[in-house]
Design a protein around this motif. Sequence first.
Motif, short mmCIF file in Angstrom:
data_model
loop_
_atom_site.label_atom_id
_atom_site.label_comp_id
_atom_site.label_asym_id
_atom_site.label_seq_id
_atom_site.Cartn_x
_atom_site.Cartn_y
_atom_site.Cartn_z
N GLN A 389 0.83 -1.20 0.00
CA GLN A 389 0.00 0.00 0.00
C GLN A 389 0.87 1.26 0.00
O GLN A 389 1.96 1.28 0.56
CB GLN A 389 -0.92 0.02 1.23
N LEU A 406 -3.72 3.68 -1.36
CA LEU A 406 -3.82 2.96 -2.63
C LEU A 406 -3.02 1.66 -2.56
O LEU A 406 -1.85 1.66 -2.15
CB LEU A 406 -3.28 3.82 -3.78
N HIS A 407 -3.65 0.59 -2.96
CA HIS A 407 -2.96 -0.69 -3.08
C HIS A 407 -2.23 -0.71 -4.42
O HIS A 407 -2.74 -0.22 -5.43
CB HIS A 407 -3.97 -1.84 -3.02
N TYR A 408 -1.01 -1.22 -4.45
CA TYR A 408 -0.26 -1.24 -5.70
C TYR A 408 0.22 -2.65 -6.03
O TYR A 408 0.53 -3.46 -5.15
CB TYR A 408 0.94 -0.29 -5.64
N LEU A 418 -2.80 0.70 -9.55
CA LEU A 418 -3.20 1.30 -8.29
C LEU A 418 -4.70 1.15 -8.10
O LEU A 418 -5.47 1.30 -9.05
CB LEU A 418 -2.84 2.79 -8.24
N SER A 419 -5.12 0.88 -6.89
CA SER A 419 -6.55 0.78 -6.59
C SER A 419 -6.78 1.20 -5.15
O SER A 419 -5.93 0.97 -4.28
CB SER A 419 -7.07 -0.65 -6.81
#
Length: 453
Positions: A389, A406-408, A418-419
């Motif tokens: 993250q 953001l999770h990467y 990225l989400s």
Amino acid sequence: MNALKGALSNDEWKGYEKWAFRIFSIYFFIQAVPLDWKFYRNLFSINWLHLRFSDIFYVSRYTPQIFSDRTSTGWGLNTYADWLVMLGITIVGAAVWTYRDKDAKDYNKFYYWIRVIVRYRLAIGIIAYGFIKFFPLQSPYPSLSNLNTHYGEFSRWKLFSLSLGIVPNYESFLGLVEILAGSLLLFRKTSTIGALMVVVFTGNVFMSNLAYDGGEATYSLYLITLALFLLTFDVVRLFVLIGLERPVQPNRFKISLSQKGQSARLVLKTLFIFFFVFLYGYKTWSVYHHDVYQYPQTAGLKDADGLYDVSEFKINNTALPYSATDTSRWKNVVFEKWATLSIGTNKTVKIDSAVTEEINDKDADRSYEEAGSIGRQYYSYQIDVANQQLILQNKNHNYPNDKLVLHYTRPDNSKLILSGVEGRDTVYVVLNRIDKKYLLEEAARGRDKAIKL
């Protein structure tokens, strides 16, 4: 006023000359000598066992403040309003002085010492800025995000700073001029040359601050007034010699000191020059090689620095195509070598300004990269490697509550996914690294043929 008795003759001073001297000497004494309690509050807060380059810089730059501090460091700059108050104090002081000292025939010795005070105050002020130019720190080379910002999205002051940052050798030359001028001020026989250099050089700085909306017009004018006061000592002789082409007598006035006084003067001058020139110069050199204070120093995501195209962008699982006007969709993303990423958007934001020279130790307070520009959202971030993250915080001081997690994932070295949640919406972004060439960097490599960008 015959240039405040520039020749310092044995003639008795005229009444108006004594009045003028009282006003000018009190005014410049107040401006040059740190009588402000805030100066000593900050001075005693310095950790002298771990002296930093910024500590010496702020001591050198500080000016007396009557109303309030104007910077986060507390080492603020005074304003024209402060000047007016000091002028009022000066007039009252001169009136009292005149009443109490009606029989004085001259102020030759007082004039000598007030010039010494002003010379040294002006010297450290100009040298402090000279070293951060000589080692190009004041205007560093543009960041990757700056190189991917449209020209029209910069403020005038940021454009001026970036234009200086891309020519570090020229910036170093400007710093050398300031260091030379300040060094000449440290010696009585060369002080007039140094003061003249300050008037010409800092006059240009003053006009640049006015033209480009800089924040140090008051301070540069302050330095100019100190230099003009010093120049009055020789201005008449210079005019007669150069303008009228007539011979003039050099000034040979000298204060007589005892042997102990001479020894004390030599020791104090040596310590002064060591501290404000050699020690400060060394610490500035060290900062230049180890910690460019304008940019954060925390390392960013490993091997991620570069410009990325946003090939896919979803909000709440709805794909948004490329658009020149959409304020929600990201246009591109830049990862710096340090822990900053910037997002190109069409959002309207309140610009974050930083137009005075501030030296911050904490990365969160280093705002040069985003200050004076719009069109990109700058975020500092922390890396949670275990959860993959990025914890983002908007660097613009006008948006302290703008935070993202953001999770990467990194399918390969040229792609990032990225989400996470932006505001109340979920976002999903696919980034592809662009192998972009920059004209400045290509030119720096010495290429002598056409470049296709």
